[in-house]
Write an enzyme that holds these catalytic residues in place. Sequence first.
Site, PDB file in Angstrom:
ATOM      1  N   GLU A 179      15.648 -46.060 -36.058  1.00 45.04           N
ATOM      2  CA  GLU A 179      17.027 -46.403 -36.423  1.00 45.04           C
ATOM      3  C   GLU A 179      17.824 -45.187 -36.878  1.00 45.04           C
ATOM      4  OE1 GLU A 179      17.386 -49.258 -39.627  1.00 45.04           O
ATOM      5  OE2 GLU A 179      19.548 -49.435 -39.376  1.00 45.04           O
ATOM      6  N   LYS A 221      17.128 -48.775 -32.631  1.00 42.78           N
ATOM      7  CA  LYS A 221      18.127 -49.545 -33.402  1.00 42.78           C
ATOM      8  C   LYS A 221      19.296 -48.623 -33.737  1.00 42.78           C
ATOM      9  CE  LYS A 221      18.758 -52.281 -37.633  1.00 42.78           C
ATOM     10  NZ  LYS A 221      18.158 -53.248 -38.561  1.00 42.78           N
TER      11      LYS A 221
HETATM   12  C1  5MM Z   1      22.034 -50.211 -41.594  1.00 43.07           C
HETATM   13  O1  5MM Z   1      21.232 -51.084 -42.289  1.00 43.07           O
HETATM   14  C2  5MM Z   1      20.302 -51.867 -41.547  1.00 43.07           C
HETATM   15  C3  5MM Z   1      21.002 -52.901 -40.720  1.00 43.07           C
HETATM   16  O2  5MM Z   1      21.809 -53.673 -41.564  1.00 43.07           O
HETATM   17  P1  5MM Z   1      23.318 -54.006 -41.195  1.00 43.07           P
HETATM   18  O3  5MM Z   1      23.258 -54.881 -39.966  1.00 43.07           O
HETATM   19  O4  5MM Z   1      23.815 -54.726 -42.419  1.00 43.07           O
HETATM   20  O5  5MM Z   1      24.032 -52.704 -40.961  1.00 43.07           O
HETATM   21  C4  5MM Z   1      19.350 -52.530 -42.529  1.00 43.07           C
HETATM   22  O6  5MM Z   1      18.166 -52.924 -41.903  1.00 43.07           O
HETATM   23  C5  5MM Z   1      19.084 -51.617 -43.689  1.00 43.07           C
HETATM   24  O7  5MM Z   1      18.178 -50.652 -43.294  1.00 43.07           O
HETATM   25  C6  5MM Z   1      18.623 -52.466 -44.831  1.00 43.07           C
HETATM   26  O8  5MM Z   1      19.685 -53.284 -45.250  1.00 43.07           O
HETATM   27  C7  5MM Z   1      18.036 -51.698 -46.004  1.00 43.07           C
HETATM   28  O9  5MM Z   1      18.867 -50.775 -46.537  1.00 43.07           O
HETATM   29  P2  5MM Z   1      18.418 -49.948 -47.872  1.00 43.07           P
HETATM   30  O10 5MM Z   1      19.620 -49.083 -48.106  1.00 43.07           O
HETATM   31  O11 5MM Z   1      18.233 -50.944 -48.951  1.00 43.07           O
HETATM   32  O12 5MM Z   1      17.188 -49.194 -47.551  1.00 43.07           O
END
Ligand code: 5MM
Length: 345
Positions: A179, A221
């Site tokens: 990602e 991702k």
């Molecule tokens: C970019 O964040 C990931 C995808 O979420 P969105 O669709 O809301 O953009 C998400 O998997 C993210 O990695 C998690 O929410 C965890 O984030 P943190 O900052 O808590 O590691």
Amino acid sequence: MSQYTQELQATAKAMMADNKGVLAMDESNGTCNKRFQQRGIPTTEEKRRAYRELLVTIPNLNEYVSGAILYDETIRQSTKDGVPFPKLMQSNGMIPGIKVDAGAKELAGHPNEKVTEGLDGLRDRIAEYYKMGARFAKWRAVITIGDGIPSRACIESNAHALARYAALCQEGGLVPIVEPEVLIDGNHTIERCYEVTEQTLIAVFDQLHLQNVALDQMILKPSMVVSGKDCPQQASVEEVADATIKCLLDCVPASVPGIAFLSGGQSMERSSAHLNAMNAKYKQLPWRVTFSYARAIQQPALDNWKGEDANVEKSQKLSLHRAKCNSAASMGQYSEEMEKQPAMV
Ligand code: 5MM
């Protein structure tokens, strides 16, 4: 060839099954607590557990979602009846995944830029997560667009870490979700987002090759190619779809089985509309193109829940509706009409 090759291929295929995407519910405690605080929900371990139970027990979620990404605390938790979350997911036909990065930290020598940490001890953590039932993993790198950034150092450091992580995952039997997120924050144009996304993806695949990562056993991702949040000129849905697909076709090898976007702070409807436009217009893509959204699926449930048991059922239906819309979008069959349909609430 690792001892897990066939299993990894089968897992990646199952994750990218027709009409399904992946639910991201891997917020670290810091992020989860921040979202709870904004809504007046107590930031306790029990409330985080109850909220994750709400998500993994959404009835029929498995019709639209092949798996969910958990956080370290969550993969060790159970329903109030004592069923461990990974076990519950498996029996409901969903594959448990796990976020294994330790977060994006300041990149030394490069103000306003971050590098994701977490490689130390990762081999052992992967072995433990595999034993707990996880079959895929996720690592998020963050690239910020701003004056003079991203630097080459930031892109290369993050690409290197993503590739080292992916190789370790495949060695241990977990399909890596790679990602690299180019943040939506800023006033940059869609053209600038395109340039940075392209540079990032080229660097990531260069490093993946260097580290002998099997591209047919991973999922990408990425973020979509969009205008910065504060850019006065906002690209249309069609412009976003065209720019994103062009960028991915130029940078992502055809052997990658699937691309599952993050929503990255876009509205829920836009996240669905953009994904739909890509799948409606481009029918012959080399990879499956789907979703791995967190906010764009969870937000209505979290807003409605308020930490109260009485609100669980309606919250589940609201998020199921988002999963259904995004499943339709992953087949190019989403329409604004779907938003008008009552979400069975
Ligand atoms: C970019 O964040 C990931 C995808 O979420 P969105 O669709 O809301 O953009 C998400 O998997 C993210 O990695 C998690 O929410 C965890 O984030 P943190 O900052 O808590 O590691």
